[in-house]
Motif scaffolding. Structure first.
Motif, short mmCIF file in Angstrom:
data_model
loop_
_atom_site.label_atom_id
_atom_site.label_comp_id
_atom_site.label_asym_id
_atom_site.label_seq_id
_atom_site.Cartn_x
_atom_site.Cartn_y
_atom_site.Cartn_z
N UNK A 1 0.89 -12.76 -6.94
CA UNK A 1 0.13 -13.52 -5.95
C UNK A 1 1.06 -14.43 -5.13
N UNK B 1 -8.19 -5.44 3.51
CA UNK B 1 -6.99 -6.20 3.14
C UNK B 1 -5.88 -6.18 4.18
N UNK B 2 -5.45 -4.99 4.62
CA UNK B 2 -4.38 -4.97 5.61
C UNK B 2 -4.75 -5.71 6.90
N UNK C 1 1.62 -14.47 -1.03
CA UNK C 1 1.61 -15.67 -0.20
C UNK C 1 2.91 -15.83 0.58
N UNK D 1 -1.03 -17.81 -4.71
CA UNK D 1 -0.85 -17.31 -3.33
C UNK D 1 -0.65 -18.48 -2.37
N UNK E 1 -4.28 -3.38 -2.36
CA UNK E 1 -5.41 -3.39 -1.42
C UNK E 1 -5.00 -3.90 -0.05
N UNK E 2 -4.10 -4.86 -0.03
CA UNK E 2 -3.72 -5.46 1.25
C UNK E 2 -2.42 -4.88 1.79
N UNK E 3 -1.82 -3.96 1.06
CA UNK E 3 -0.53 -3.39 1.46
C UNK E 3 0.53 -4.47 1.65
N UNK E 4 0.65 -5.31 0.65
CA UNK E 4 1.75 -6.28 0.65
C UNK E 4 3.02 -5.60 0.15
N UNK E 5 4.14 -5.85 0.80
CA UNK E 5 5.40 -5.37 0.24
C UNK E 5 5.71 -6.16 -1.03
N UNK F 1 2.70 -19.36 0.13
CA UNK F 1 2.67 -19.70 1.57
C UNK F 1 3.32 -21.07 1.78
N UNK G 1 -3.61 -5.26 -7.78
CA UNK G 1 -4.61 -4.77 -6.83
C UNK G 1 -4.56 -5.58 -5.53
N UNK G 2 -4.07 -6.80 -5.61
CA UNK G 2 -3.89 -7.61 -4.39
C UNK G 2 -2.83 -6.97 -3.50
N UNK H 1 5.30 -1.16 3.40
CA UNK H 1 4.27 -2.09 2.90
C UNK H 1 3.70 -1.61 1.58
N UNK I 1 -4.10 -6.34 -13.06
CA UNK I 1 -5.16 -6.60 -12.08
C UNK I 1 -4.61 -7.22 -10.80
N UNK I 2 -3.62 -8.11 -10.93
CA UNK I 2 -3.12 -8.79 -9.72
C UNK I 2 -2.43 -7.81 -8.78
#
Ligand SMILES: Cc1ncc(C[n+]2csc(CCOP(=O)(O)OP(=O)(O)O)c2C)c(N)n1
Ligand SMILES: [Mg+2]
Lengths: 191, 174
Positions: free
Chosen positions: B54, A174-175, B58, A53, B87-91, A57, B83-84, B151, B80-81
């Protein structure tokens, strides 16, 4: 032995516009205890995700300093990511591994770093040439300088005491964490 | 009719992608080559597909769009990844080349090939499937719209019939 919380509070003091990814477990708590900041992205799960991650970034924001703070267990799970970081070689990426030689968060079971594995050597072997192990106050002071502003990619494996620190729980939503990070780091307001 | 591969590339460019993360699959090789050649794209070779999930989270935190290229077996490495992302609503857009189905010769591809879609859906991904070349470009385009407007995770499954089953010189054992 170095104290993890103290090390991170020194590392994050005067952080400038540094963007921080904190790996699951106690690294999250250490970063939060040093002072919550919307430019901290806390991973409450996604074990093995902190280093990649941070790399994402760093590649997206080559002018900004990106710091990953994570544990030895998390770093071992994503050991291959050292090779990806080595291959991409982002100059703005610094990785601080708090190596308590334990899976601290799950009860302190020993990790392979207590049994011979050397994370700095693994990072170096993966192509991250600037990798060091930090054991003393003097080495920590030097590593903090490098982590903040030395040319990356670089890895500092900080050997810290195995004792857990008092709980310091960052936000978990998270969001929310994502949005506030993007707002603080990029100035965008997501709808 | 092989220009659907270029159609994917054009859709990626049109979506504004700058990070192309991949573990190679023969079915993605042209796309990978074009991504490496393109100066505006960062083609990131991964050691395992979950790294890409992941990495692209980022990327989005840093304001960049991405795409993850993988084969169906790699979906198993992501579970499992994901879930990142969820959970965070990443596109997240995943382009998955299918194995273990049309004309497959390698039985070790079967377990993941047979369950790729189910795995992805259990992980919260919306799946689109392509078996015809003429559908590919617009499916990829709509996956990008879906993922980045809502998202969420969108996966395009590129059928083995579309890609062409891998052919080996050796005669198959009876
Ligand atoms: C995939 C996965 N496996 C196991 C766990 C359980 N788990 C949570 S924290 C943790 C230990 C993390 O160890 P480390 O990164 O060294 O952190 P610290 O010692 O600082 O707590 C584990 C194993 C998990 N969350 N996810
Ligand atoms: Mg640990």
């Amino acid at each position: 032995m170095l104290n993890r919380r103290e090390a991170i509070s020194r590392l994050l003091a005067d952080r400038g516009d540094m963007l921080v990814v904190a790996g699951l477990g106690q690294s999250c708590f250490d970063c939060f205890a040093a002072g919550d900041d919307p430019r901290n992205f806390y991973l409450w799960g996604a074990m093995g995700g902190a280093v990649p991650a941070g790399l994402g970034i760093a590649l997206a924001q080559p002018e900004r300093r990106v710091l990953v703070v994570t544990g030895d267990g998390d770093a071992l799970m994503s050991a291959g990511a050292f090779a990806t970081v080595g291959a991409e070689a982002p100059e703005n990426l610094a990785i601080c591994i708090l190596d308590n030689e334990r899976y601290g968060e799950t009860g302190g079971q020993v990790t392979h770093t207590a049994r011979g594995a050397d994370l700095a050597a693994m990072a170096a072997a993966g192509g991250v040439g600037k990798a060091r192990t930090v054991r003393t106050e003097a080495e920590l002071a030097d590593a903090i300088g490098a982590l903040r502003s030395g040319a990356g990619p670089l890895v500092a494996v900080v050997k810290v005491a195995p004792e857990s620190e008092p709980g310091a729980l960052p936000p978990q939503d998270g969001p929310h964490l994502k949005r506030r990070f993007r707002t603080a780091a990029l100035g965008v307001e997501d709808k | 009719m092989d220009n659907w591969r270029d159609g994917i590339f054009e859709a990626i460019k049109a979506a504004g992608v700058t990070q192309v993360a991949y573990v190679p699959d023969a079915g993605h090789s042209r796309l990978i080559e074009r991504s490496i050649e393109d100066n505006d794209l960062r083609a990131v070779s991964l050691t395992t597909e979950e790294e890409g999930v992941a990495l692209l989270a980022g990327a989005w935190l840093g304001g960049a769009k991405g795409v993850l290229l993988l084969q169906s077996s790699g979906v198993g490495n992501c579970v499992n990844m994901l879930s990142l992302a969820r959970t965070c609503a990443f596109p997240l857009v995943m382009l998955v080349t299918m194995r273990g189905e049309w004309g497959e010769f390698n039985s070790w591809q079967k377990p993941m090939g047979a369950t790729t879609r189910a795995h992805l859906e259990l992980c919260g991904a919306t799946c689109y499937r392509c078996d015809r070349p003429e559908d590919v470009r617009e499916t990829v385009e709509s996956a990008f719209r879906f993922a980045y407007f809502t998202n969420s995770i969108a996966a395009v499954l590129l059928g083995q019939r579309l890609i062409g089953a891998k052919v080996f010189e050796e005669p198959a054992p009876c």
